[in-house]
Write a protein that holds these residues in place. Structure first.
Motif, PDB file in Angstrom:
ATOM      1  N   HIS A 475       0.824  -1.207   0.000  1.00  0.00           N
ATOM      2  CA  HIS A 475       0.000   0.000   0.000  1.00  0.00           C
ATOM      3  C   HIS A 475       0.859   1.258   0.000  1.00  0.00           C
ATOM      4  N   TYR A 476       2.009   1.184   0.715  1.00  0.00           N
ATOM      5  CA  TYR A 476       2.908   2.337   0.782  1.00  0.00           C
ATOM      6  C   TYR A 476       3.390   2.716  -0.616  1.00  0.00           C
ATOM      7  N   TYR A 477       3.825   1.729  -1.397  1.00  0.00           N
ATOM      8  CA  TYR A 477       4.375   2.041  -2.718  1.00  0.00           C
ATOM      9  C   TYR A 477       3.283   2.338  -3.737  1.00  0.00           C
ATOM     10  N   GLU A 478       2.093   1.790  -3.534  1.00  0.00           N
ATOM     11  CA  GLU A 478       0.978   2.197  -4.389  1.00  0.00           C
ATOM     12  C   GLU A 478       0.629   3.667  -4.156  1.00  0.00           C
ATOM     13  N   GLU A 479       0.632   4.073  -2.861  1.00  0.00           N
ATOM     14  CA  GLU A 479       0.369   5.464  -2.519  1.00  0.00           C
ATOM     15  C   GLU A 479       1.477   6.372  -3.046  1.00  0.00           C
ATOM     16  N   ARG A 480       2.720   5.890  -2.990  1.00  0.00           N
ATOM     17  CA  ARG A 480       3.852   6.659  -3.512  1.00  0.00           C
ATOM     18  C   ARG A 480       3.655   6.967  -4.990  1.00  0.00           C
ATOM     19  N   GLU A 481       3.236   5.955  -5.759  1.00  0.00           N
ATOM     20  CA  GLU A 481       3.032   6.159  -7.187  1.00  0.00           C
ATOM     21  C   GLU A 481       1.886   7.129  -7.451  1.00  0.00           C
ATOM     22  N   ARG A 482       0.803   6.998  -6.692  1.00  0.00           N
ATOM     23  CA  ARG A 482      -0.344   7.891  -6.891  1.00  0.00           C
ATOM     24  C   ARG A 482       0.032   9.347  -6.618  1.00  0.00           C
ATOM     25  N   ARG A 483       0.746   9.570  -5.506  1.00  0.00           N
ATOM     26  CA  ARG A 483       1.115  10.935  -5.159  1.00  0.00           C
ATOM     27  C   ARG A 483       2.130  11.510  -6.143  1.00  0.00           C
ATOM     28  N   LEU A 484       3.032  10.658  -6.611  1.00  0.00           N
ATOM     29  CA  LEU A 484       4.048  11.142  -7.547  1.00  0.00           C
ATOM     30  C   LEU A 484       3.398  11.538  -8.881  1.00  0.00           C
ATOM     31  N   VAL A 485       2.465  10.743  -9.360  1.00  0.00           N
ATOM     32  CA  VAL A 485       1.805  11.029 -10.629  1.00  0.00           C
ATOM     33  C   VAL A 485       1.026  12.342 -10.565  1.00  0.00           C
ATOM     34  N   SER A 486       0.420  12.612  -9.413  1.00  0.00           N
ATOM     35  CA  SER A 486      -0.413  13.805  -9.277  1.00  0.00           C
ATOM     36  C   SER A 486       0.342  15.000  -8.689  1.00  0.00           C
ATOM     37  N   LEU A 487       1.666  14.884  -8.550  1.00  0.00           N
ATOM     38  CA  LEU A 487       2.461  15.955  -7.926  1.00  0.00           C
ATOM     39  C   LEU A 487       2.433  17.225  -8.780  1.00  0.00           C
TER      40      LEU A 487
END
Length: 569
Positions: A475-487
């Motif tokens: 979940h941590y790395y899924e959240e990392r990808e989501r936040r990075l894409v929408s940064l």
């Protein structure tokens, strides 16, 4: 008649022998006479005589016995044998042909019949000589082809194999249906510890399948050495294969990134059977299914990477295999995936012996004796020591002694943070520093920890508490990808300074992020707790660096790294 023959005739009747010799000599042939079967054997020279004429009934050895012995002396050379006989017994004549006779001539001799039969034999000899010449030419061509294949195989193996395959954490099974294997297993240590591993299965077999492994291996090893991430290497390999392979060729593959610093793995599966993750905390393996198309299918602009992240504890295992195993048939005709592999999927096979068990089953079912597809299997024993202190460089003393003083900096805004990994480029510059290339593994490890901390906890404001479990880790790395894409905003600044003072050299790495900082005074630098899945980065940095300095509430950190001329990692 176009060809002059050397003919051996054996007949115990002097008048018949002289008559046949006269007829043959008139046609221009060279004739050697023998008085009986044994005399014919004694005078036979397979390098000189092209035709043998034997009377059937002779003293010492008859024509049949002499024929058998002459055939033995001739070996692989074709020497026609014509039997001479005054009898018309069908059984006797059929016996002449049964023991290898080419023809027979009846007595009394007819010059016209002898001429016709000799012409037929000459044509047969010419045809045989042509076949022998073609055979020799084919043998020479085959020998040349095998030599070229051997050279190509050495080049292929030098490119597609690395000494990392000898790492004790890796066990492999690799069987090919041809000289060249369409399956490929690659492994390379990363500069910051850990390992990249790739198991690939190209369409088809033999050289045509194996040739695609060359550009794949070139990118894999080169980009791994430079510190690029798995999610950067995979699209590059896909783009290269899409550009060079024919439309009907592609590579089903599994790419595994072993991260020893935070005890995790990332798995990309594109078209291979399920990878099996054997966790010591679970009764049966976790199956990592294919979520991507094979490499070389999609054009670069639509290619995507769907990656499965997992945390591990030392002793966990990961297993991958190619279609050659998954689709193999057992003795009853059932596919392995429906019969033989079932106990493995159910967790009935102890993970440490899974590869040996599978190899034994392949032997029992006769697959290894007659493989219909290339067969490859990979087993990885996960450990935090994989790739640590693995790099070694032969740097000359003269190069070590050259001083270096310079500085540079990178500033990455939101757009750059989404699309760029600066670490390989920073490392590439630092490895040109005299003497510092010997420490590239430690330098990259320091850079990785500083940058990932700034990006994930500073800019993206992620909380490490999510990594407390395997599920939370994903979940941590899924959240990392989501936040990075929408940064949309934020930055990371990397400043590098190298100074020289005689034999004492120093590297300063300064990393600043746009985050709100953290309570750096409460950092626990105890690295002895190997069960902890997270918050070990600064403890590792504390061990590698001479000094760590925090400022701006923890949003900036400066790492000091010293080395001396002649010192090696």
């Amino acid at each position: 008649m176009e060809r002059v023959l050397t003919i051996l005739i054996a007949d115990d009747n002097p008048s018949d022998r002289i008559l046949l010799k006269t007829i043959l000599s008139q046609f221009g042939h060279k004739v050697i006479s023998a008085v009986d079967g044994q005399d014919a054997i004694d005078k036979f020279d397979p390098q000189l005589i092209q035709l043998v004429c034997l009377d059937i009934k002779m003293p010492r050895k008859d024509g049949w016995e002499a024929a058998l012995e002459i055939q033995r002396l001739a070996g692989s050379l074709f020497v026609p044998i014509v039997f001479l006989s005054g009898v018309v017994d069908p059984i006797a004549l059929s016996n002449c042909l049964r023991i290898g006779g080419t023809d027979f001539i009846s007595k009394p001799y007819s010059p016209a019949l002898i001429t016709a039969k000799l012409n037929a034999i000459v044509k047969l000899l010419v045809m045989q000589k042509t076949l022998e010449d073609q055979r020799d030419a084919m043998a020479l061509y085959n020998e040349k082809l095998l030599h070229e294949q051997d050279v190509a195989k050495v080049v292929y193996e030098n490119i597609t194999h690395s000494n990392c395959l000898e790492d004790p954490a890796l066990s492999t099974l690799h069987y090919g249906t041809h000289t060249f294997n369409g399956d490929v297993i690659l492994a390379a240590y990363k500069p910051n510890g850990g390992m990249h591993i790739l198991l690939g299965d190209f369409t088809g077999h033999g050289l045509s399948a194996a040739i695609g492994a060359l550009p794949l291996a070139d990118i894999f090893f080169d980009w791994t050495k430079k510190g690029f991430l798995m999610r950067q290497i995979i699209p590059e390999i896909n783009a290269r294969l899409k550009g060079v392979l024919p439309a009907n060729m592609f590579c089903s593959a599994a790419f595994i990134d072993v991260k020893v610093n935070n005890k995790s793995i990332e798995v990309w599966n594109g078209g291979l059977p399920d990878l099996l993750f054997f966790s010591q905390a679970a009764d049966k393996p976790i199956r990592l299914t294919s979520k991507n198309l094979p490499l070389g299918v999609l054009p670069p602009d639509v290619f995507e990477c769907q990656i499965d992240p997992m945390s591990f504890v030392p002793g966990d295992r990961l297993m991958a295999f190619s279609d050659g195993i998954y689709e193999a048939s057992d003795l009853s005709g059932k596919m392995f995936c429906h019969s033989v592999l079932a106990p493995l999927y159910r967790g009935e096979i102890e993970s440490g012996r899974s590869l040996d068990w599978l190899t034994e089953r392949l032997k029992q079912e006769g697959v290894l004796d007659n493989p219909h597809d290339d067969i490859s299997c990979l087993s990885v024993r996960l450990d935090t020591n994989i790739g640590i202190d693995s790099s070694g460089h032969d740097i000359s003393r003269g190069h070590d002694e050259a001083p270096a003083d310079f500085s540079f900096e990178y500033i990455l805004n939101a757009d750059s943070l989404r699309n760029t990994d600066p670490l390989p480029y920073v490392l590439q510059i630092l490895t040109t520093v005299p003497g510092l290339s010997s420490f590239s593994s430690q330098i990259f490890m320091i850079l990785s920890e500083l940058y990932s901390n700034a990006l994930e906890h500073g800019v993206l404001e992620l909380n490490s508490d999510k990594k407390k479990s395997n599920e939370g880790f994903s979940h941590y790395y899924e959240e990392r990808e989501r936040r990075l894409v929408s940064l949309k905003s934020g930055y990371v600044k990397i400043a590098v300074k190298v100074t020289s003072d005689n034999n004492d050299r120093m590297l300063e790495l300064y990393v600043e992020d746009s985050g709100s900082g953290f309570d750096y005074k409460s950092i626990n630098y105890d690295i002895s707790n190997t069960e902890l899945l997270y918050n070990r980065g600064f403890a590792l940095l504390h061990q590698l660096c001479d000094k760590l300095e925090f400022s701006k509430g923890g949003s900036t950190v400066k790492a000091h790294y010293h080395w001396h001329v002649g010192q090696h990692s």
